[in-house]
Scaffold this motif. Structure first.
Motif: not given
Lengths: 472, 472
Positions: B89, B105-106, B67-68
């Motif tokens: 974000a 955050v992708r 996700l990151f």
């Protein structure tokens, strides 16, 4: 082809290596995270499908809640915020600006879901409310380990609300039972179910139930949990309903979850010196066909194995045909054994002419010759027997490492040296529980049994047996 | 039961209201996000299942990436970072500390996936590499609208690498075609496919292909895109392979995605004054049975409708039986029409005795009487015809709002007042394209057609037709 570390003497290294060698996962450029590669993800997708069907069959509906939770939500339930604060990842900037209120990347969704439940639950007719979510969550991990403990992981989290405590407890135990069935009947992992001690409960729960597996190295793995939450969540989120008599009441809540850790449990429960062993019921590939390709006969053999594949597929068996022409059959055998494919079929031009197929189970090394026209029914039966044999092997392993013990001094040396399952009595005092900490051991759960008379630590009267082990 | 806003004169309000009234979604306590409730999620799950099967059938494998994404990854491809920077974000704190490098955050995963591709691709034998991910992504939205544009949304993102540009282009167009089939054959939405102008391309793409739907209000919705990426991504992430001749080359990349926006497209394509209309092939509930429950006959009627349900279910039809005893049949009809269930069956004690069932299609209001022993085959055929009729209605709507026009001055008033589809010529200069901006319109895509001679704006020679419309 690098040799795997020795599984008996160096299990932690074996575990790490087999994951990367079999392409289940890869290191990610973000601390504590992994990339789950197609072969690893296919295992997770199979587990998801089985569990999702059961979640729906038992009356739950899937929904999707936001990834971000306002930081103030966490402060509403005191134990909850205390438990999760050190593990949170926080978004402070978004859309080019600093946010007025930072957002937490969800480590679990009780606070968000309870906020929504408070809107949705008005009367007794809105109960029970039974929701599940498949999601990614983030808990900042100090000591990550692929699949078993990663900063981001994937899970399902069930959240339900009920009119009575009895009904909520029934739900909590029903889902625990579903998890046990998943583990035993599909993952071929025997599990010990029980209740966590107060000290090991989920932050904000009244009772946490767990199912624990014991891996090949004799260490315990908490494979998932089911919680009867305390009323404090309903109060914290002002979740109320009008009961049949018109009175205002607070619902009783549960939550339960299991994660991609289950993939780790499969790896660490069934492997051997050659690599993974996949239980057929969750194997991404149940049967691999390795044709012997020689120049003159290549085309007919390929046609033949493709028709075999189609027959097996029509019977619901997942089959991969390895047509790679740049790799020798020996190298292919090595690779598919490493990946733990339960059943391998070899077909060469002579087998084809003779109407036979040479089959090898991943559990043995002997080759069996099977009549080609019987292969579909034979393979279906063989896969069932591999599944059963894997579970039996694990059960035998548990039996051999399960000890009943009276006193800590009797068993602690053995536990420290060789891990294993220790069933002991306990007085239910936290001081005795914490005695185990210095040995890196813990009470895994309280079980429904009372065979031991005295507490393993203080020797006073025991209130019931507990399972002690070293945990992942 | 609140009346919905008028769909003809107040479509935006109707769209918002029907989503909350039919319990597809709810407002979330995080800016720009929604909670997708079970009925809305079931639509998404059905769409996912259909598309996931096709993604696998066309040779792709699912994987899961973090996700990151480290912030520095975004800086590697210049256009990409410029395009996404304002929407990101950022996680700055985690595990109780400020991070050395902030994590994004992708918003999409090209940078993360290309980083991994660079590790996995060594030789021509590793190509093509065809990966897909089902994931949540975050883009900070200034003007969110449920399903159509939310800060967090759910999607699939396909990422592939190929040895040649031709092969990569073929992949890009194949997936566009899969999307078109999904939209037309399952969602019953006619779409216009084509290429985006350079100005509207994905940041970092060489060519972006789109499929555009026109909603009930005549506005265009970009339903998904398929990109042939420029070589700059391969260079930025040092992704190289040794080709068959031993030379080092950079692979050609594609990416393609479609999102929970498709749920919004379904809502905005088929509804009417009574609420949603669900295309049978993706409807969470295809048939609802409303039994007429009277005291004396209640039990036999319930047994009877349950056996009907079992028969329909066995034929692969999803059925809900509405046994709620606190709601009148009239209120139930209202609710299931609002939710857009394609087919409603009513059964009372007299119908039961007469061996008939009263059926009503969501597309009409007339009731049909069907022989009970024919109901399964009748319902299967009826659902097919509702699916076909929905698509035809949408096609007719497109035909009635599709205009060919020579000059901006000829059509701009009509477009401003009534939206619609405008097929015009274009000289391919950005100045002419940007003329549309002042009217809140844009070139939706360049299509494979050349019927108009001159550019709609400057009047010079056109190089091909484009579709102009106002977009969501």
């Amino acid at each position: 082809m690098n040799k795997l570390p020795d599984i008996k003497t160096n299990f932690p290294e074996w575990y790490q290596e087999v994951i990367y060698a079999a392409k289940l996962a890869d290191h990610a450029p973000v601390r504590g995270c992994i990339v789950i590669r197609p072969y690893g993800n296919a295992i997770w997708e199979n587990i998801k499908k089985i569990l999702d069907d059961r979640i729906k069959e038992t009356g739950h509906e899937n929904a999707l809640f936001p990834l971000f939770i306002p930081q103030s939500f966490f402060a509403k339930e005191a134990e909850h915020v205390e438990g999760f604060a050190p593990e949170l990842a926080i978004v402070t900037h978004a859309g080019g600006k600093e946010l007025d209120e930072p957002l937490v990347v969800r480590p679990t969704s009780e606070t968000m879901i309870h906020h929504m439940f408070a809107k949705w639950i008005v009367s007794w007719r809105d109960l029970p409310l039974k929701i599940n979510q498949w999601a990614n969550v983030v808990r900042w991990e100090k000591r990550p380990r692929a699949f078993l403990r990663t900063t981001e992981f994937y899970w399902q989290e069930g959240h339900t609300a009920h009119a009575t405590r009895e009904e909520a407890l029934e739900e909590t135990l029903m889902m625990l039972e579903e998890y046990v069935k998943l583990a035993q009947n599909y993952l071929a992992i025997p599990v010990i179910k029980g209740r966590k001690t107060k000290n090991e409960q989920f932050p904000g729960a009244q009772a946490t139930y767990t199912f624990e597996g014991f891996m090949l190295d004799g260490k315990a793995l908490q494979m998932g949990t089911s919680h009867l939450l305390s009323q404090s969540f309903a109060h914290a989120f002002d979740m109320k309903f009008q009961d049949k008599d018109g009175a205002i009441a607070y619902p009783y809540l549960t939550s339960w979850g299991t994660t991609t850790r289950l993939v780790g449990a499969v790896i660490a429960s069934h492997g051997d010196e050659r690599g993974l062993i996949m239980p057929p019921k969750i194997a991404p590939i149940q049967v691999v066909i390795v044709p012997i390709l020689r120049k003159e006969t290549k085309d007919v053999v390929i046609d033949y194995v493709k028709s075999l594949q189609a027959q097996l597929k029509a019977a619901g068996i997942s089959v991969h045909v390895d047509l790679d022409e740049h790799t020798s059959p020996g190298a292919k055998f090595y690779e598919w054994e490493l990946k733990g494919v339960p059943l391998r079929l070899e077909v060469g031009p002579r087998d084809m002419d003779a109407g036979v197929i040479v089959a090898t189970s991943r559990l043995g090394k002997e080759k069996e010759t099977v009549q080609a026209d019987q292969i579909v029914s034979w393979a279906a039966v063989k896969l069932e027997s591999i599944q059963a044999e894997l579970f039996k092997r694990a059960q035998d392993r548990y039996a051999s490492m399960w000890h009943k013990a009276d006193k800590l001094s009797d068993f602690i040396k053995n536990l420290e040296e060789s891990n294993g399952i220790y069933q002991v009595g306990w007085c239910q005092h936290i001081d005795c529980e914490l005695e185990l900490k210095q040995y890196a051991a813990s009470i895994r759960c309280m079980i429904e049994s009372k065979e031991l008379e005295n507490c393993f630590a203080c020797g006073k009267k025991s209130f019931g047996d507990v399972i002690v082990g070293k945990a992942y």
